[in-house]
Write a protein that holds these residues in place. Sequence first.
Motif, PDB file in Angstrom:
ATOM      1  N   LYS A  65       0.842  -1.194   0.000  1.00 49.03           N
ATOM      2  CA  LYS A  65       0.000   0.000   0.000  1.00 49.03           C
ATOM      3  C   LYS A  65       0.878   1.245   0.000  1.00 49.03           C
ATOM      4  CE  LYS A  65      -3.749   2.351   2.463  1.00 49.03           C
ATOM      5  NZ  LYS A  65      -3.063   3.647   2.632  1.00 49.03           N
ATOM      6  N   VAL A  66       0.619   2.134  -0.955  1.00 47.08           N
ATOM      7  CA  VAL A  66       1.349   3.395  -1.050  1.00 47.08           C
ATOM      8  C   VAL A  66       0.325   4.526  -1.140  1.00 47.08           C
ATOM      9  CG1 VAL A  66       3.118   4.708  -2.266  1.00 47.08           C
ATOM     10  CG2 VAL A  66       3.175   2.198  -2.334  1.00 47.08           C
ATOM     11  N   LEU A  88       6.024  -3.919   4.143  1.00 44.38           N
ATOM     12  CA  LEU A  88       5.557  -5.219   3.663  1.00 44.38           C
ATOM     13  C   LEU A  88       6.524  -6.323   4.023  1.00 44.38           C
ATOM     14  CD1 LEU A  88       3.566  -6.915   2.021  1.00 44.38           C
ATOM     15  CD2 LEU A  88       4.788  -6.211  -0.047  1.00 44.38           C
ATOM     16  N   GLU A  89       7.812  -6.043   3.915  1.00 38.80           N
ATOM     17  CA  GLU A  89       8.823  -7.050   4.238  1.00 38.80           C
ATOM     18  C   GLU A  89       8.697  -7.538   5.671  1.00 38.80           C
ATOM     19  OE1 GLU A  89      12.461  -4.896   2.889  1.00 38.80           O
ATOM     20  OE2 GLU A  89      12.841  -6.809   1.938  1.00 38.80           O
ATOM     21  N   LYS A  90       8.343  -6.630   6.576  1.00 39.90           N
ATOM     22  CA  LYS A  90       8.219  -7.009   7.981  1.00 39.90           C
ATOM     23  C   LYS A  90       7.055  -7.960   8.216  1.00 39.90           C
ATOM     24  CE  LYS A  90      10.223  -2.659   9.560  1.00 39.90           C
ATOM     25  NZ  LYS A  90       9.987  -1.375  10.284  1.00 39.90           N
ATOM     26  N   GLN A  91       6.099  -7.978   7.294  1.00 44.12           N
ATOM     27  CA  GLN A  91       4.916  -8.815   7.452  1.00 44.12           C
ATOM     28  C   GLN A  91       5.095 -10.201   6.842  1.00 44.12           C
ATOM     29  OE1 GLN A  91       1.760  -6.579   5.662  1.00 44.12           O
ATOM     30  NE2 GLN A  91       2.239  -4.727   6.807  1.00 44.12           N
ATOM     31  N   ASN A  96      11.098 -16.354   3.424  1.00 38.55           N
ATOM     32  CA  ASN A  96      10.382 -16.079   2.172  1.00 38.55           C
ATOM     33  C   ASN A  96      10.841 -14.752   1.590  1.00 38.55           C
ATOM     34  OD1 ASN A  96       8.967 -18.409   2.425  1.00 38.55           O
ATOM     35  ND2 ASN A  96       7.082 -17.468   3.163  1.00 38.55           N
ATOM     36  N   ARG A  97      11.060 -13.778   2.454  1.00 40.63           N
ATOM     37  CA  ARG A  97      11.531 -12.475   1.984  1.00 40.63           C
ATOM     38  C   ARG A  97      12.903 -12.614   1.336  1.00 40.63           C
ATOM     39  NH1 ARG A  97      12.598  -8.874   6.317  1.00 40.63           N
ATOM     40  NH2 ARG A  97      12.110 -10.389   7.904  1.00 40.63           N
ATOM     41  N   TRP A  98      13.777 -13.332   2.026  1.00 44.48           N
ATOM     42  CA  TRP A  98      15.149 -13.440   1.570  1.00 44.48           C
ATOM     43  C   TRP A  98      15.213 -14.097   0.195  1.00 44.48           C
ATOM     44  CZ3 TRP A  98      19.424 -15.569   5.318  1.00 44.48           C
ATOM     45  CH2 TRP A  98      20.653 -15.034   4.948  1.00 44.48           C
TER      46      TRP A  98
END
Length: 377
Positions: A65-66, A88-91, A96-98
Amino acid sequence: MKNKNPFVYGRVVTGKEFFGRTKLIERIQNHINAGQNIVVFGERRVGKTSLISEAIQQIKLPCLKVDFYEVRSEREMIVRAIRGIERLEKQVPFFNRWIARGRRIKATVTQTFDEPTLVPKLSFGAHFEAPISSITDLLDYIHEFHSKKSGLVAFFDEFQGLLGLEDAMCVLASMRSEIQTHEQTPYIFAGSIRRKMHEIFMDPKHPFYKSAIPLEIGPIDFIEIGPIVVEMFEKGGRTIDPEQLNNLYEMLYGNTGDLQQLCNALWEVSKPGQTLGNSRIQEAFDMVWETELPVYAAYRKSLTKQQNRVLQTLALVDGKEPFGGQFRKVAGDISPGTVQKSLAKLEELDLVFQPYSSDDYRFYAPFFKLWLVNQTS
């Protein structure tokens, strides 16, 4: 706490706090699942952002969301989007992020100390391998951020803010060129200034012309929202007449955000065991107006004497037939030409707007309209 104010406004509501609009949620979800871009039209504070957020949350897809409200440059657009990516990365689970970061971003590990306990904390941040210097670079990264398997929804709120950029048409053209190739990433666009959103998506001269499926969002029917509000007051030991509440809802154009704000004030000016009649309602309005008075004063100061006169008359006649006999009677000696020029200025300043298929006008802020009426009573 039994007497805790349950009416919260000015933020997105989802989950248990969200209710209604089942069919609209289903339509949005169907479009998302089909990878279809959507543009959501609706009046301000009618609940567009909460509706979209709830629809996405229910299908459990990551959402970038922006918010482009009052964005001033392409660089600021990029900064806001990067902040959205970081949130978003924190969620998303770390591994999976990596794996999903792709070529533009690398994980970085930093150690800090929590004060005053001095317990060490590890945080996983990110930095971009290749510089993102344009909106096309950014959109390219967004598209790559998640794999096709994991999916991603991009939600651009207050999208009409881009029209304020000096090179707005070039930026919009670049965005459209990039977004139309993102078959697996559905984009949702929403904004609070309907005429500007229509200009972007319905004007053949604009790059985003017919680039997204339009979805109209209207007020929630009172028959759906009214009993819930009454019950919330009853749980706090307060009583309000449903018919009177319905009248207030109509005065606020059916804007759920404004209704929440008024109910919040009603709760604050009352106590358990009380009936919320005319005196309490007036106290609630006074509380809202006191908070927003500096904004109202700034509105009035920015207008000429004639423009203020037209604005005041619009409030008194509830925006109806600004070129009709009743309007002229209330306004006094004022020419149709002056009215027309004043209305154009009021629209330009986003103080009033003309609903489609109507010759009447509405205030973007119904509390402002009601304050103007109160000043002459």
